[in-house]
Design a protein around this motif. Structure first.
Motif, short mmCIF file in Angstrom:
data_model
loop_
_atom_site.label_atom_id
_atom_site.label_comp_id
_atom_site.label_asym_id
_atom_site.label_seq_id
_atom_site.Cartn_x
_atom_site.Cartn_y
_atom_site.Cartn_z
N VAL A 17 -6.59 15.89 14.63
CA VAL A 17 -5.15 16.05 14.84
C VAL A 17 -4.64 15.09 15.90
N VAL A 18 -5.36 14.97 17.02
CA VAL A 18 -4.95 14.07 18.09
C VAL A 18 -5.02 12.62 17.61
N GLY A 19 -6.06 12.27 16.87
CA GLY A 19 -6.17 10.92 16.35
C GLY A 19 -5.05 10.59 15.37
N SER A 20 -4.69 11.55 14.54
CA SER A 20 -3.59 11.34 13.59
C SER A 20 -2.26 11.18 14.34
N ALA A 21 -2.06 11.97 15.37
CA ALA A 21 -0.82 11.86 16.14
C ALA A 21 -0.72 10.51 16.84
N LEU A 22 -1.82 10.05 17.39
CA LEU A 22 -1.82 8.73 18.04
C LEU A 22 -1.59 7.61 17.03
N THR A 23 -2.15 7.74 15.84
CA THR A 23 -1.94 6.73 14.81
C THR A 23 -0.49 6.68 14.37
N VAL A 24 0.11 7.85 14.16
CA VAL A 24 1.52 7.90 13.78
C VAL A 24 2.39 7.30 14.88
N ALA A 25 2.09 7.64 16.12
CA ALA A 25 2.87 7.09 17.24
C ALA A 25 2.71 5.58 17.30
N GLY A 26 1.51 5.09 17.03
CA GLY A 26 1.27 3.64 17.07
C GLY A 26 2.01 2.88 15.99
N PHE A 27 2.19 3.48 14.84
CA PHE A 27 2.85 2.79 13.74
C PHE A 27 4.35 3.05 13.65
N VAL A 28 4.82 4.18 14.16
CA VAL A 28 6.22 4.56 13.99
C VAL A 28 7.04 4.33 15.25
N PHE A 29 6.54 4.77 16.38
CA PHE A 29 7.35 4.76 17.60
C PHE A 29 7.14 3.52 18.46
N ILE A 30 5.95 3.00 18.53
CA ILE A 30 5.64 1.90 19.45
C ILE A 30 6.28 0.57 19.02
N PRO A 31 6.22 0.13 17.74
CA PRO A 31 6.82 -1.17 17.38
C PRO A 31 8.31 -1.31 17.70
N PRO A 32 9.16 -0.31 17.44
CA PRO A 32 10.57 -0.48 17.83
C PRO A 32 10.74 -0.61 19.34
N LEU A 33 9.93 0.11 20.10
CA LEU A 33 10.02 0.00 21.56
C LEU A 33 9.60 -1.39 22.03
N ILE A 34 8.54 -1.92 21.43
CA ILE A 34 8.10 -3.27 21.78
C ILE A 34 9.18 -4.29 21.45
N GLN A 35 9.79 -4.15 20.29
CA GLN A 35 10.84 -5.08 19.88
C GLN A 35 12.04 -4.99 20.82
N LYS A 36 12.46 -3.79 21.15
CA LYS A 36 13.63 -3.60 22.00
C LYS A 36 13.41 -4.18 23.39
N TYR A 37 12.33 -3.76 24.03
CA TYR A 37 12.09 -4.20 25.41
C TYR A 37 11.54 -5.63 25.47
N GLY A 38 10.88 -6.07 24.42
CA GLY A 38 10.43 -7.46 24.36
C GLY A 38 11.61 -8.42 24.28
N ASN A 39 12.62 -8.06 23.47
CA ASN A 39 13.82 -8.89 23.37
C ASN A 39 14.57 -8.94 24.70
#
Length: 71
Positions: A17-39
């Motif tokens: 369950v923890v591994g699945s949650a981290l995977t979902v966070a890595g694919f869904v939540f992290i990329p938009p944050l990287i794009q926003k703050y990277g820009n």
């Protein structure tokens, strides 16, 4: 013995369950944050007052030298 098997099974399920949650966070939540703050970071890096445009000018290459390099 049954308690140990049940405890092992619960720990394995918890790991999945923890591994699945981290995977979902890595694919869904992290990329938009990287794009926003990277820009934002990139735009801040472009605001550099140290560039001296007076020293910059067009590079003029005579026609004869340009054709010699191609041959």
């Amino acid at each position: 013995m049954k308690e140990k098997k049940k405890k092992d099974r619960c720990s394995k399920v918890a790991c999945v369950v923890v591994g699945s949650a981290l995977t979902v966070a890595g694919f869904v939540f992290i990329p938009p944050l990287i794009q926003k703050y990277g820009n934002k970071a990139y735009k801040k890096s472009l605001k550099n007052d140290e560039i001296d445009f007076d020293e910059m000018g067009p590079e003029i290459v005579p026609f004869n030298e340009e054709t010699k390099e191609e041959e």
